[in-house]
Design a protein around this motif. Structure first.
Motif, short mmCIF file in Angstrom:
data_model
loop_
_atom_site.label_atom_id
_atom_site.label_comp_id
_atom_site.label_asym_id
_atom_site.label_seq_id
_atom_site.Cartn_x
_atom_site.Cartn_y
_atom_site.Cartn_z
N ASP A 317 0.83 -1.21 0.00
CA ASP A 317 0.00 0.00 0.00
C ASP A 317 0.86 1.26 0.00
O ASP A 317 0.55 2.24 -0.69
CB ASP A 317 -0.92 0.01 1.22
CG ASP A 317 -2.14 -0.89 1.04
OD1 ASP A 317 -2.15 -1.66 0.06
OD2 ASP A 317 -3.05 -0.83 1.88
N THR A 318 1.94 1.25 0.77
CA THR A 318 2.83 2.41 0.83
C THR A 318 3.46 2.68 -0.52
O THR A 318 3.52 3.83 -0.97
CB THR A 318 3.92 2.19 1.89
OG1 THR A 318 3.32 2.08 3.18
CG2 THR A 318 4.91 3.34 1.90
N ILE A 319 3.91 1.64 -1.20
CA ILE A 319 4.53 1.81 -2.52
C ILE A 319 3.51 2.37 -3.51
O ILE A 319 3.81 3.29 -4.28
CB ILE A 319 5.10 0.47 -3.03
CG1 ILE A 319 6.28 0.04 -2.15
CG2 ILE A 319 5.54 0.61 -4.49
CD1 ILE A 319 6.83 -1.33 -2.50
N ILE A 320 2.30 1.83 -3.49
CA ILE A 320 1.27 2.29 -4.43
C ILE A 320 0.94 3.76 -4.17
O ILE A 320 0.90 4.58 -5.09
CB ILE A 320 0.01 1.41 -4.32
CG1 ILE A 320 0.32 -0.01 -4.81
CG2 ILE A 320 -1.14 2.01 -5.14
CD1 ILE A 320 -0.78 -1.02 -4.52
N LYS A 321 0.70 4.11 -2.91
CA LYS A 321 0.35 5.50 -2.58
C LYS A 321 1.49 6.45 -2.91
O LYS A 321 1.26 7.55 -3.43
CB LYS A 321 -0.04 5.60 -1.10
CG LYS A 321 -1.38 4.96 -0.77
CD LYS A 321 -1.78 5.18 0.68
CE LYS A 321 -0.90 4.42 1.64
NZ LYS A 321 -1.37 4.54 3.04
N ALA A 322 2.72 6.07 -2.60
CA ALA A 322 3.87 6.93 -2.89
C ALA A 322 4.04 7.15 -4.38
O ALA A 322 4.34 8.26 -4.84
CB ALA A 322 5.14 6.32 -2.29
N THR A 323 3.84 6.10 -5.17
CA THR A 323 3.99 6.21 -6.63
C THR A 323 2.90 7.08 -7.22
O THR A 323 3.15 7.92 -8.09
CB THR A 323 3.97 4.81 -7.27
OG1 THR A 323 4.97 3.99 -6.66
CG2 THR A 323 4.23 4.89 -8.76
N ILE A 324 1.67 6.90 -6.74
CA ILE A 324 0.56 7.72 -7.22
C ILE A 324 0.79 9.19 -6.84
O ILE A 324 0.57 10.10 -7.66
CB ILE A 324 -0.77 7.22 -6.62
CG1 ILE A 324 -1.09 5.81 -7.14
CG2 ILE A 324 -1.91 8.18 -6.93
CD1 ILE A 324 -1.15 5.67 -8.63
N LEU A 325 1.24 9.44 -5.61
CA LEU A 325 1.52 10.80 -5.18
C LEU A 325 2.59 11.44 -6.06
O LEU A 325 2.49 12.61 -6.44
CB LEU A 325 1.97 10.80 -3.73
CG LEU A 325 2.36 12.16 -3.12
CD1 LEU A 325 1.17 13.13 -3.16
CD2 LEU A 325 2.87 11.99 -1.69
N SER A 326 3.61 10.69 -6.40
CA SER A 326 4.68 11.18 -7.26
C SER A 326 4.14 11.62 -8.62
O SER A 326 4.49 12.69 -9.12
CB SER A 326 5.74 10.09 -7.44
OG SER A 326 6.70 10.48 -8.40
N MET A 327 3.27 10.81 -9.19
CA MET A 327 2.76 11.10 -10.53
C MET A 327 1.78 12.26 -10.52
O MET A 327 1.76 13.09 -11.43
CB MET A 327 2.12 9.85 -11.12
CG MET A 327 3.13 8.76 -11.39
SD MET A 327 2.41 7.36 -12.23
CE MET A 327 3.92 6.52 -12.75
N ILE A 328 0.96 12.35 -9.47
CA ILE A 328 0.01 13.45 -9.39
C ILE A 328 0.75 14.78 -9.18
O ILE A 328 0.49 15.77 -9.87
CB ILE A 328 -1.01 13.22 -8.27
CG1 ILE A 328 -1.91 12.03 -8.61
CG2 ILE A 328 -1.86 14.47 -8.04
CD1 ILE A 328 -2.85 11.62 -7.49
#
Length: 532
Positions: A317-328
């Motif tokens: 979950d942390t990896i997914i949220k961090a990656t999404i935050l990076s792209m947004i």
């Protein structure tokens, strides 16, 4: 130990703190000199450094650090050293030194410095673009390049991207049509560009549009955008703990606490969206994993997690949220900044608007809209984007790097742990390479500089960085910016609301924004049936 500390008077505690602070500073300085020893010469260090803080005061008092560093480069040359608190930094300011540091020494300078604010904002560096060089960073870089931002995937996303931008243009037309103003509707372009980019990025990342008349989760999207903007503003000049780690260790930096609170707010939004996505997937049991992986970005990341293909350094979950935050954060801020500067520059140079619209009328005509097959033919629109990024790069000092090992940059020895600061703005306004460097001349990219690209191979133009730490989303970003600008200029006339030139003052930060809002008059320029 706690009892002993509690028994100390405030004066004793302050004295102890000052002693530890000074001891730490001189220890770091002694260690640096020991490491350099009898090695080859180092780059010059400008005079004016103060004890303890080094050259920090020279940058802190400057509103625009990239301009201050450019002035230093004029005095001390294209490569020089700064002492920023306990950190040593190497500043490079021309094409040759950029190639030396970022190409010949790409592997040696491939890490990121550790910053307290970045750590709190990025899920303890799970956000791969801010992560130090490690197994995790290498694995995530492969995943993002091969699964999310490959050329094939970007091509697949064109239809989604274009449909979202078209929807935003339709909404703008509706607002202009409803307006009673004879000269058109007043639009604050910075906010409009941010909303267009945010809706487009969210649709691609999570499969839903959030802002505006057709949005479905506007409050959450705006809250996330607000946390990103607030974080950028706090971290724009670096936190006290970034230059004096002792403040971070002792918990004395208030800005770190602010970032922690902001990070919790953004996490609540991202966690909710992730849970919603999982519930939606669980209701689509008939879909194959391949179908889900070819959906939006969050689908792809969840599928990779389910297949145990994400790194194990952090929970999934942390990896997914961090990656999404990076792209947004990367996709919306950079697009908004670039397009706001582009329209500002064009309004101050009206002939460029005429020339862009003439190209659009010749290539697209006035009886249909711009489509994806037109973009590669719109060379003047592309030149406008390039020239805007040359004059007003989103990150004038790009993301700082850190040397993983001792190396030589040019004739100078650089020790491990030194921070690398490429002054991209100075490089991109070098009069030896760019005649009339501070004038807005998109035409240069159709003539004298027509072979200069934005993808990191030409070291005189590096708004996206280059090498291992170059932005992996270059193709995606350019495609979105070119289509938004082309679609907007094709469908609408845009005029300055006053007879005065647009204020071009910059607000330096993680994103180099325009200080003042950009209000313009927007009116339809094509027959009404084209907007249907």
């Amino acid at each position: 130990m706690e009892l002993a500390v509690a028994s100390l008077s405030p004066i004793s505690i302050a004295t102890l703190f000052i002693f530890l602070f000074i001891s730490h500073y001189f220890f770091q300085k002694w260690r640096h000199h020991q490491k350099v020893g009898n090695q080859q010469k180092q780059a010059i260090s400008p005079p004016g450094a103060w004890p303890i803080i080094g050259h920090l005061h020279l940058l802190r008092k400057a509103k625009l650090p990239h301009h201050a560093l450019a002035t230093m480069a004029d005095d001390y040359g294209p490569i020089f050293r700064l002492q920023l608190g306990t950190r040593s930094a190497l500043v490079i300011s021309n094409r040759e030194m950029a190639k030396e540091a970022l190409y010949h020494n790409d592997a040696a300078a491939a890490s990121r410095p550790s910053f307290y604010g970045m750590k709190k904002f990025s899920y303890d560096y799970a956000l791969f673009g801010l992560a130090p060089t490690s197994h995790y960073w290498r694995e995530m870089r492969k995943i993002i390049i091969s699964h999310l931002l490959s050329n094939q995937r970007v091509d697949m996303l064109k239809t989604v991207m274009f449909s979202q931008i078209e929807m935003s243009l339709n909404e703008l037309y509706d607002a202009a049509r409803r307006s009673n103003e004879s000269g058109g509707v007043s639009v604050e372009m910075r906010r409009w560009f941010r909303d267009v980019a945010l809706n487009t990025v969210l649709k691609i990342i999570m499969g839903k549009r959030c802002v505006g008349p057709n949005g479905c989760d506007e409050d959450a999207a705006k809250e996330l955008q607000k946390t990103i903007t607030e974080s950028f503003r706090i971290m724009d000049g670096g936190l006290l703990s970034d230059f004096f780690p002792l403040f971070g260790w002792l918990g004395l930096d208030r800005d770190v606490k602010k970032i922690e609170k902001i990070a919790k707010r953004s996490d609540r939004v991202l966690q909710r969206w992730l849970e919603e996505h999982r519930r939606k997937r669980s209701g689509c049991g008939s879909l194959s994993l391949d179908t889900k992986e070819n959906g939006d970005f969050m689908d792809s990341l969840i599928t990779l997690h389910d297949r145990n293909k994400l790194p194990t350094c952090f929970d999934g979950d942390t990896i997914i949220k961090a990656t999404i935050l990076s792209m947004i954060s990367g996709g919306t801020e950079s697009t908004m900044v670039t397009l706001t500067w582009a329209i500002s520059l064009m309004l101050n140079n009206p002939h460029t608007i005429e020339k862009a619209q003439q190209e659009l009328d010749e290539i697209v005509g006035r009886e249909r809209r711009v489509n994806e097959s037109d973009i590669n033919k719109l060379v003047y629109i592309q030149a406008i984007i390039k020239e805007t990024m040359r004059l007003y790069p989103t990150a004038p000092l790009i993301g700082p790097r850190e040397f993983l090992q001792d190396c030589m940059v040019g004739d100078y020895f650089v020790s491990k742990g030194t921070q690398l600061i490429p002054n991209v703005w100075k490089i991109q306004t070098d009069p030896k390479i760019w005649p009339d460097p501070f004038e807005f001349k998109p035409e240069r990219f159709l003539t004298t500089h027509k072979d200069v690209e934005l993808k990191g191979k030409n070291f005189e133009l590096l708004p996206f960085g280059t090498g291992r730490r170059g932005c992996p989303g270059v193709a995606f970003a350019l495609q979105m910016e070119q289509f938004i600008l082309a679609g907007f200029l094709h469908l609408f006339d845009v005029k300055n609301m006053t007879s005065e030139l647009i204020d071009m003052s910059e607000r330096y930060g993680l994103a180099n924004e325009k200080v003042t809002p950009l209000y313009v008059l927007v009116s339809p320029r094509l027959p009404s049936h084209i907007y249907a």
